[in-house]
Design a protein around this motif. Structure first.
Motif, mmCIF file in Angstrom:
data_model
loop_
_atom_site.group_PDB
_atom_site.id
_atom_site.type_symbol
_atom_site.label_atom_id
_atom_site.label_comp_id
_atom_site.label_asym_id
_atom_site.label_seq_id
_atom_site.Cartn_x
_atom_site.Cartn_y
_atom_site.Cartn_z
ATOM 1 N N THR A 45 3.618 4.224 3.885
ATOM 2 C CA THR A 45 3.015 4.401 5.208
ATOM 3 C C THR A 45 3.136 3.127 6.038
ATOM 4 O OG1 THR A 45 0.818 3.814 4.384
ATOM 5 C CG2 THR A 45 1.393 6.154 4.387
ATOM 6 N N LEU A 46 2.141 2.275 5.986
ATOM 7 C CA LEU A 46 2.117 1.113 6.876
ATOM 8 C C LEU A 46 3.223 0.121 6.531
ATOM 9 C CD1 LEU A 46 -1.203 1.970 6.540
ATOM 10 C CD2 LEU A 46 -1.169 0.361 8.426
ATOM 11 N N ASP A 47 3.834 -0.409 7.567
ATOM 12 C CA ASP A 47 4.930 -1.353 7.387
ATOM 13 C C ASP A 47 4.480 -2.572 6.592
ATOM 14 O OD1 ASP A 47 5.724 0.349 9.687
ATOM 15 O OD2 ASP A 47 7.459 -0.985 9.703
ATOM 16 N N ARG A 48 5.367 -3.012 5.729
ATOM 17 C CA ARG A 48 5.233 -4.225 4.920
ATOM 18 C C ARG A 48 4.275 -4.058 3.748
ATOM 19 N NH1 ARG A 48 8.180 -6.273 4.002
ATOM 20 N NH2 ARG A 48 7.635 -8.454 3.843
ATOM 21 N N TRP A 49 3.588 -2.924 3.650
ATOM 22 C CA TRP A 49 2.619 -2.728 2.571
ATOM 23 C C TRP A 49 3.191 -1.752 1.552
ATOM 24 C CZ3 TRP A 49 -0.993 -6.134 1.887
ATOM 25 C CH2 TRP A 49 -1.426 -6.885 2.974
ATOM 26 N N GLN A 50 3.496 -2.319 0.401
ATOM 27 C CA GLN A 50 4.125 -1.563 -0.661
ATOM 28 C C GLN A 50 3.070 -1.114 -1.680
ATOM 29 O OE1 GLN A 50 6.842 -3.772 -3.294
ATOM 30 N NE2 GLN A 50 8.211 -2.015 -3.290
ATOM 31 N N ILE A 51 3.331 0.029 -2.283
ATOM 32 C CA ILE A 51 2.525 0.486 -3.419
ATOM 33 C C ILE A 51 3.372 0.370 -4.680
ATOM 34 C CG2 ILE A 51 1.464 2.481 -4.548
ATOM 35 C CD1 ILE A 51 -0.279 1.483 -2.343
ATOM 36 N N GLU A 52 2.814 -0.273 -5.677
ATOM 37 C CA GLU A 52 3.423 -0.255 -7.012
ATOM 38 C C GLU A 52 2.484 0.504 -7.919
ATOM 39 O OE1 GLU A 52 5.826 -3.122 -8.673
ATOM 40 O OE2 GLU A 52 5.562 -4.596 -7.087
ATOM 41 N N ALA A 53 3.007 1.451 -8.672
ATOM 42 C CA ALA A 53 2.124 2.324 -9.442
ATOM 43 C C ALA A 53 2.795 2.850 -10.691
ATOM 44 C CB ALA A 53 1.677 3.506 -8.573
ATOM 45 N N SER A 54 1.982 3.011 -11.705
ATOM 46 C CA SER A 54 2.389 3.709 -12.916
ATOM 47 C C SER A 54 1.126 4.277 -13.540
ATOM 48 C CB SER A 54 3.088 2.750 -13.892
ATOM 49 O OG SER A 54 3.389 3.413 -15.100
ATOM 50 N N GLY A 55 1.082 5.584 -13.716
ATOM 51 C CA GLY A 55 -0.110 6.185 -14.286
ATOM 52 C C GLY A 55 -0.352 7.570 -13.721
ATOM 53 N N ALA A 56 -1.466 8.161 -14.111
ATOM 54 C CA ALA A 56 -1.759 9.544 -13.750
ATOM 55 C C ALA A 56 -2.560 9.672 -12.459
ATOM 56 C CB ALA A 56 -2.520 10.217 -14.887
ATOM 57 N N GLY A 57 -3.196 8.599 -12.019
ATOM 58 C CA GLY A 57 -4.006 8.651 -10.812
ATOM 59 C C GLY A 57 -3.158 8.859 -9.565
ATOM 60 N N ARG A 58 -3.719 9.571 -8.602
ATOM 61 C CA ARG A 58 -3.023 9.810 -7.342
ATOM 62 C C ARG A 58 -3.975 9.564 -6.180
ATOM 63 N NH1 ARG A 58 0.323 9.472 -10.472
ATOM 64 N NH2 ARG A 58 1.977 10.938 -11.071
ATOM 65 N N ALA A 59 -3.387 9.209 -5.033
ATOM 66 C CA ALA A 59 -4.193 8.890 -3.852
ATOM 67 C C ALA A 59 -3.467 9.346 -2.604
ATOM 68 C CB ALA A 59 -4.452 7.391 -3.785
ATOM 69 N N THR A 60 -4.217 9.483 -1.546
ATOM 70 C CA THR A 60 -3.634 9.609 -0.218
ATOM 71 C C THR A 60 -3.766 8.254 0.465
ATOM 72 O OG1 THR A 60 -4.130 11.960 -0.020
ATOM 73 C CG2 THR A 60 -3.829 10.735 2.025
ATOM 74 N N MET A 61 -2.651 7.777 0.989
ATOM 75 C CA MET A 61 -2.643 6.495 1.699
ATOM 76 C C MET A 61 -2.464 6.783 3.184
ATOM 77 S SD MET A 61 -0.021 3.300 1.181
ATOM 78 C CE MET A 61 -0.242 1.734 2.025
ATOM 79 N N SER A 62 -3.325 6.204 3.997
ATOM 80 C CA SER A 62 -3.220 6.495 5.424
ATOM 81 C C SER A 62 -3.578 5.284 6.269
ATOM 82 C CB SER A 62 -4.134 7.672 5.793
ATOM 83 O OG SER A 62 -5.476 7.365 5.490
ATOM 84 N N GLN A 63 -3.011 5.286 7.466
ATOM 85 C CA GLN A 63 -3.463 4.365 8.504
ATOM 86 C C GLN A 63 -4.651 5.035 9.168
ATOM 87 O OE1 GLN A 63 -1.226 4.149 12.158
ATOM 88 N NE2 GLN A 63 -1.426 1.924 12.233
ATOM 89 N N THR A 64 -5.822 4.425 9.054
ATOM 90 C CA THR A 64 -7.060 5.057 9.501
ATOM 91 C C THR A 64 -7.689 4.238 10.618
ATOM 92 O OG1 THR A 64 -7.453 6.061 7.339
ATOM 93 C CG2 THR A 64 -9.381 5.718 8.733
ATOM 94 N N ALA A 65 -8.197 4.956 11.615
ATOM 95 C CA ALA A 65 -8.826 4.284 12.760
ATOM 96 C C ALA A 65 -10.231 3.828 12.383
ATOM 97 C CB ALA A 65 -8.854 5.233 13.951
ATOM 98 N N ASP A 66 -10.281 2.725 11.684
ATOM 99 C CA ASP A 66 -11.549 2.146 11.247
ATOM 100 C C ASP A 66 -11.279 0.668 11.001
ATOM 101 O OD1 ASP A 66 -14.074 1.648 10.308
ATOM 102 O OD2 ASP A 66 -13.907 2.887 8.502
#
Lengths: 369, 62
Positions: A45-66
């Motif tokens: 999603t957001l520029d320059r912000w990477q997700i590294e992940a390994s595992g069973a958990g899942r998430a929604t990543m969003s740019q949020t107006a807060d």
């Protein structure tokens, strides 16, 4: 008359923040992506912000107006959608920013005279958590890791990392490759958490020590994590978050990724060119700003979403590929558009376009993966 | 951790000017990409790493 330069500083009033898009204002790829955690490493999603992940958990990543008033109106929100309470040893979930070596030379890391750095950021969550921020210098395998606490209210975290002389002859290479990596550890298995956190000094990185003491973001589907106002600066003091106008941040992000959408026009124009054979059209896609390296080109994956407009008609593409010898010294990318039906006329000019779909896009990707 | 990409369907493209290999089309982490032969490009660096590791083969151009 020669006037001495009096304002030279390793931590200037403007440009002191080595983090790009720390206010979370630019999201060229997408404002929200579900299923985060299924891909090992990517920029969803957001520029320059990477997700590294390994595992069973899942998430929604969003740019949020807060965001904390006066700092930013936007933040990254991570919303746990699949819990993972049976944590395998090797699992991890990390929010990361990679910074070019040539942009962190002011730290002087790895040689005599190395400086402290202070990293500050605003965080909140759905409940209280403890996570780790790691400053990692992968060229020499050095790390320093610090715990931080998150509450349900926006709080600014200020963490000062010590100077790292290392062996005195291991500077960060002054080039366009990765120099420093900032890891926000939000979840980790025993491989990363079973040791003792190395928080007092930079040392050769030991896996078990990198995230010792953290809670798990994936402990419950009610979990949310919010972050914005991320700043890394030279010295032992967290100064006020450096504000940056949107166009400046966008241009800094576009050094790594640029995306041209067709959302406003089903026949969006991407570039001009000419046919050099009946089966190939040469086009040039201009860069918005010079990029870190010759970029890869991303498309929708459906080649028929693209075409060439020539002689008042559109020929659907049957192939899209970067051409050689056309980088233009960081100003443009040469691209070949194929037509397996040999529908082009040699020498005729035309335009590379979206083929009657607003789904089409062209993205140029020179990220630090 | 290794921040590796999942890369499939890798295939060389040839330059319209030189007729030599000039890029690689593939699917990287689910994205369809055309990758320049530039070691500073991290997609290409990862392709080279996976080829060296024997986990990826690049098909010849048509």
């Amino acid at each position: 008359m020669t006037k001495a330069r009096t304002n030279a500083s390793a931590s200037p009033a403007v440009g002191r923040n080595m983090v790009i898009n720390g206010a979370m204002n630019v999201a060229q790829r997408s404002a929200s992506v579900t299923g985060i955690g299924a891909t090992t490493a990517h920029y969803p999603t957001l520029d320059r912000w990477q997700i590294e992940a390994s595992g069973a958990g899942r998430a929604t990543m969003s740019q949020t107006a807060d965001g904390p008033n006066g700092i930013s109106a936007n933040c990254i929100k991570l919303d746990c959608t699949t819990a993972d309470t049976s944590i395998a040893a090797g699992e991890y979930f990390i929010l990361e920013q990679r910074i070019e070596g040539q942009n962190v030379q002011r730290i002087g890391k790895g040689v005599a005279g190395a400086k402290q750095v202070t990293i500050s950021f605003y965080v909140k969550a759905s409940a209280s958590f403890t996570f780790v921020l790691e400053v990692h210098q992968s060229q020499h395998g050095r790390s320093c890791n610090k715990l931080f606490d998150v509450t349900t209210d926006w709080n600014r975290i200020e963490l000062t990392f010590p100077a790292d002389v290392d062996d005195g002859s291991s500077p960060i290479v002054d080039d366009n490759a990765v120099g420093i990596r900032l890891f926000f550890w939000l979840h980790g298995g025993a491989t990363w958490t079973s040791g003792t956190l190395q928080s007092g000094s930079f040392v050769n990185s030991v896996s078990a020590n990198r995230a010792a003491g953290i809670d798990s973001f994936f402990s419950n589907t009610a979990n949310n994590f919010f972050i914005t106002g991320v700043q890394m600066e030279v010295g032992p003091v967290a100064t006020e978050f450096e504000q940056e106008d949107f166009s400046t941040t966008l241009a800094r992000c576009q050094r790594y990724f640029q995306k041209q959408l067709a959302t406003g026009a089903a026949y969006e124009r991407f570039g001009n060119g000419f046919a050099n054979t009946t089966g190939n059209f040469n086009t040039i896609i201009p860069m918005q700003v010079p990029m870190r390296a010759t970029p890869a080109i991303e498309t929708t994956g459906t080649v028929g979403n693209y075409g060439v407009y020539h002689a008042n008609a559109v020929t659907a593409a049957t192939g899209i590929a970067i051409d050689g010898n056309a980088d233009g010294n960081g100003k443009q990318v040469g691209v070949n558009i194929a037509d397996s039906n040999s529908g082009f006329t040699v020498g005729r000019s035309g335009m590379f376009i979206a083929n009657n779909t607003v789904a089409a896009f062209i993205a140029l990707d020179a990220e630090l993966n | 951790m290794n921040s590796s990409m999942t890369i499939t369907n890798a295939k060389y493209n040839t330059s319209s000017l030189t007729n030599e290999n000039c890029s690689i089309n593939c699917v990287a982490n689910g994205e369809t990409v055309s990758v320049p032969l530039d070691p500073d490009n991290t997609h290409y660096a990862e392709i080279l790493r996976q080829v060296a590791a024997g986990t990826l083969t690049i098909a010849d151009a048509d």
